[in-house]
Each structure stands twice: as structure tokens, then as C-alpha cells.
Design an enzyme around this catalytic site. Structure first.
Site, mmCIF file in Angstrom:
data_model
loop_
_atom_site.group_PDB
_atom_site.id
_atom_site.type_symbol
_atom_site.label_atom_id
_atom_site.label_comp_id
_atom_site.label_asym_id
_atom_site.label_seq_id
_atom_site.Cartn_x
_atom_site.Cartn_y
_atom_site.Cartn_z
ATOM 1 N N ASN A 1 0.808 -1.224 0.000
ATOM 2 C CA ASN A 1 0.000 0.000 0.000
ATOM 3 C C ASN A 1 0.841 1.275 0.000
ATOM 4 O O ASN A 1 0.405 2.313 -0.458
ATOM 5 C CB ASN A 1 -0.952 -0.001 1.200
ATOM 6 N N GLN B 1 -4.609 -4.114 -2.262
ATOM 7 C CA GLN B 1 -4.098 -3.075 -3.170
ATOM 8 C C GLN B 1 -3.912 -3.587 -4.594
ATOM 9 O O GLN B 1 -3.921 -2.803 -5.537
ATOM 10 C CB GLN B 1 -2.774 -2.507 -2.649
ATOM 11 N N SER C 1 -10.838 -5.829 -0.672
ATOM 12 C CA SER C 1 -11.667 -4.794 -0.062
ATOM 13 C C SER C 1 -12.309 -3.924 -1.141
ATOM 14 O O SER C 1 -11.645 -3.577 -2.135
ATOM 15 C CB SER C 1 -10.778 -3.926 0.839
ATOM 16 N N GLY C 2 -13.571 -3.545 -0.922
ATOM 17 C CA GLY C 2 -14.282 -2.766 -1.939
ATOM 18 C C GLY C 2 -13.820 -1.329 -2.073
ATOM 19 O O GLY C 2 -13.761 -0.788 -3.177
ATOM 20 N N THR D 1 -26.582 -10.883 8.279
ATOM 21 C CA THR D 1 -27.378 -10.526 7.095
ATOM 22 C C THR D 1 -26.496 -9.770 6.109
ATOM 23 O O THR D 1 -25.761 -8.850 6.489
ATOM 24 C CB THR D 1 -28.592 -9.667 7.509
ATOM 25 N N CYS E 1 -4.001 5.180 5.781
ATOM 26 C CA CYS E 1 -5.339 4.609 5.781
ATOM 27 C C CYS E 1 -5.745 4.147 7.169
ATOM 28 O O CYS E 1 -6.884 3.827 7.405
ATOM 29 C CB CYS E 1 -5.458 3.474 4.774
#
Ligand code: PLP
Length: 390
Positions: free
Chosen positions: A149, A177, A197-198, A235, A324
């Protein structure tokens, strides 16, 4: 704002936002319900799984949606430690993200041992060091990031998998990344686990996924309602999942057109301009394979905190090392692992680009950066005499 901090998080792509909105408005039903409206939601969820699987060259059923990259990483480490107690060692790279470092600390607290590989000056895993750790202690898992990253340096993962598997160790990779920025295939590089990760690929925060090889056993971290085929209860975050699927499809399309080349040209132009104006600039990992979107630069003798302020005043968002996870300016453990000292790290800035930038933005940032570095050096010289370069 000129946003050049996409390794910290990316702007949600407008089309991704569009794709998720119906699942916040009218299509809000629980995907596990039995009525028609819920079946529609379930279908969208499974389509997203297919879109993501396609980007990874994985089978959709081997993907589990999670809340973020950190959850995926923690889940893998916990699962492996519980299922292979006779193999006590976890091996990680020297430049891993805190999600891996802290999870490795917990591995130790649970009675395991952790070995950290040496890294080369270019930020690559020293493969001899990996072999030595594997030979020394029976190892359950090797957990090494695919791309870094802070520097964008890409690991030789295919070789790492070969070496680890030869020692009967499983392999997890943090591909947070790497995903979408370079072609990535679990069919070609047979890792056992992969985390993603989105929010690094233009989907929103709060959605991630985990690839699980069908060859290995797995134990879920979250138990409860048995969603995700019992592998991650809770959920499902349907709007996030749909967004991740759409983002994955868009990243896959971008990998197939000239986006990667375009971004690399911008990055190379950015670095060439800086080297021309400030020849003592050091580009981390320059001789290693790197993401086309990341530029980690040291301006010897210049305080990165001051540079950040000057860049911010010009409306340019970038970061000092990895921003981050913390707002503090701590010396980068990544640069330290690459053999640089704290002084060097405190003169380092990271610029990370995305396909939502423009070439003009990148060029504007280069000029602003040159002016800022020259300004700080001039100030320093006025106050303290000639700058002694680190
Ligand atoms: N791994 C790397 C390399 C990252 O850059 C990040 C980003 O913060 C993470 C893991 C954690 O991902 P998330 O923010 O989705 O938990």
C-alpha cells in the site's frame, strides 16, 4: 480537490453508486426470505459474486463476502490457527499492512510463533529468508501481501506459493491493493486464501471479500444465521455487495482496455518531471515490479509533514506513508523493513492515482510538489545554512 490518495480509499464511481441505490430504496428485502422480491435481491447478490469471481478467475462459490479487508485477513489467520494447531508458525512479510501485523500479534498471544521475512531494498520479500523460516519450524501459513500500500511494490507471489506449498504451508495473500490494478488470477497463482476490499476499487467502505480455495478446510469467524453457506454469518450487506460486483466488473473492463498503460504513463511522467527538477528524489521500489498507480517519493532533507501542509493548501490530497489507518505521522515500518532510516521515512510522500484522475491533475500535482520542496529547502537554507542531504 485533486485527490491523489487512492491507496487510502477511492472515490465511489458514479456508476457503482447508481448500481447500489435500488438496494437501499425499493429492493431492501432480506435476501434469505422466500418471497419474489427477496429472490430478486438474492439474484443480484449472486450476480455480484460472479462479477467479483470473474475479476479473480475464481469460481463464484469460493468467494465469501465480508465487511472489509481487515475482517477477511483476521478470519483466515484465526481459521488456520485453529485448524492446524500442530503447525505453530505463521510467516508474514516485513512490509505487511497493520491488519496482518496486528492479527499476527494475536496469533502469538494464542500460543503460536510468528516469523517475519527480510525484505530487499526494493521492497520485495527475500525468498531465501522465506525458505529459511520454512525450514526452521513447521509452518501453518505464509501470509504475504500481493502489492504494498505504501510503495506499490508487487510480490513474486507465484514463487512464494511454490516455496510455501513445497513446505506444506498454506498461503494467504492480502490483495487489497493489487485487486483491479493488475491482472490477478487464483487459477494461475494457486493461493489458498485471498483478502480484498471494496473501497480500494471505487466501491464504498464496509464491504470486502475472501477467496477460499476449495482444497483447504475453513472455519468461520462469525457464526449465527449461516449466511454465505455457513462461512460468514450476518445478514448480507446487499447494497455493498452489489456495488462491489459492479466495481469489480468495471475494474475488469479497465484492465482489458488501455487504462493500466494510461495510468502508468501518468505515473512515469510524474516521476520523470520530479527527477528532472529535483534530481536527488528517491523513488521507492523503482527497480521492482510496481502498481502503475503508486509513487512513493523521498525528498532528502525535506520534512514530509511540511510538504503535506503545502500540498493541502494547493488543494492536493496525498499522504505521508500509509494514512489509511492513522492520522499520525509515524515513521513507516515499510521503509524501515526496506532498510531506510526514520529520517528518510519522514521525508517521504505517497501519491496514489486512479482512473478517476486526469493527466492534468497529475501534472498540476507535480508542479505544486516541486514548488513546495523548493520552498521548504529555501526556508531551511535561509535559517540553517546549506541543506545537508540525508
Ligand atoms: N491491506 C492493505 C494492503 C490495505 O491497504 C488496507 C487498507 O486499509 C487493508 C489491508 C485493510 O482494508 P480495509 O480498510 O478494507 O479493512
Amino acid at each position: 480537490m485533486i485527490y491523489l490518495d487512492s491507496n487510502a480509499t477511492t472515490q465511489v464511481d458514479p456508476l457503482v453508486l447508481e448500481s447500489m441505490l435500488p438496494f437501499l430504496r425499493e429492493s431492501y428485502t432480506n435476501p434469505s426470505a422466500s418471497y419474489a422480491a427477496a429472490r430478486h435481491v438474492r439474484k443480484a447478490l449472486e450476480q455480484a459474486r460472479q462479477q467479483l469471481a470473474s475479476l479473480l478467475s475464481a469460481a463464484p462459490e469460493n468467494l465469501v463476502f465480508t465487511s472489509c479487508g481487515t475482517e477477511s485477513i483476521n478470519t483466515v489467520h484465526a481459521s488456520v490457527q485453529q485448524l492446524w494447531p500442530e503447525r505453530r508458525q505463521l510467516i508474514i512479510g516485513g512490509t505487511e499492512h497493520p491488519a496482518v501485523l496486528e492479527s499476527a500479534e494475536r496469533w502469538k498471544r494464542q500460543g503460536g510463533t510468528v516469523a517475519i521475512t527480510c525484505m530487499t531494498r526494493e521492497g520485495l520479500v527475500d525468498l531465501d529468508s522465506l525458505r529459511e523460516h520454512l525450514q526452521a519450524v513447521p509452518t501453518a501459513l505464509v501470509s504475504i501481501m500481493w502489492a504494498n500500500n505504501e510503495t506499490g511494490v508487487i510480490s513474486p507471489l507465484e514463487e512464494i506459493v511454490e516455496i510455501a506449498h513445497a513446505a506444506q504451508a498454506l498461503v494467504h495473500t492480502d490483495a487489497v491493493q493489487m485487486l483491479g490494478k493488475k491482472p490477478l488470477s487464483v487459477a494461475k497463482v494457486p493461493v489458498d486464501f485471498l483478502s480484498l476490499s471494496g473501497h480500494k476499487i471505487h466501491a464504498p467502505k464496509g464491504i470486502g471479500a475472501l477467496y477460499l480455495s476449495p482444497r483447504v478446510r475453513f472455519q468461520p469467524l462469525l457464526v449465527g444465521g449461516g449466511q454465505e453457506a455457513g462461512r460468514r454469518s450476518g445478514t448480507e450487506n446487499v447494497p455493498g455487495i452489489v456495488a462491489l460486483g459492479q466495481a469489480a466488473a468495471m475494474m475488469e473492463a479497465a484492465l482489458q482496455d488501455s487504462t493500466e498503460d494510461r495510468l502508468r504513463q501518468w505515473r512515469d511522467g510524474f516521476e520523470a518531471r520530479l527527477l528532472a527538477a529535483l534530481p536527488d528524489t528517491i523513488i521507492h521500489g523503482m527497480a521492482a515490479p510496481r502498481l502503475p498507480t503508486t509513487s512513493s517519493l523521498c525528498f532528502p532533507g525535506v520534512d514530509a509533514a511540511g510538504l503535506l501542509i503545502l500540498m493541502d493548501k494547493q488543494g492536493i490530497a496525498c499522504s505521508a506513508g500509509s494514512a489509511c489507518h492513522t492520522a499520525s505521522l509515524h515513521p513507516s515500518h515499510v521503509l524501515e523493513a526496506m532498510g531506510y532510516d526514520a529520517r528518510h521515512a519522514s521525508s517521504t510522500l505517497r501519491f496514489s492515482f486512479s482512473r478517476l484522475n486526469t493527466e492534468t491533475e497529475v501534472q498540476t500535482a507535480a508542479e505544486a510538489l516541486i514548488t513546495a520542496v523548493q520552498k521548504l529547502r529555501a526556508l531551511w537554507q535561509a535559517e540553517e545554512g546549506p541543506v545537508v542531504l540525508a
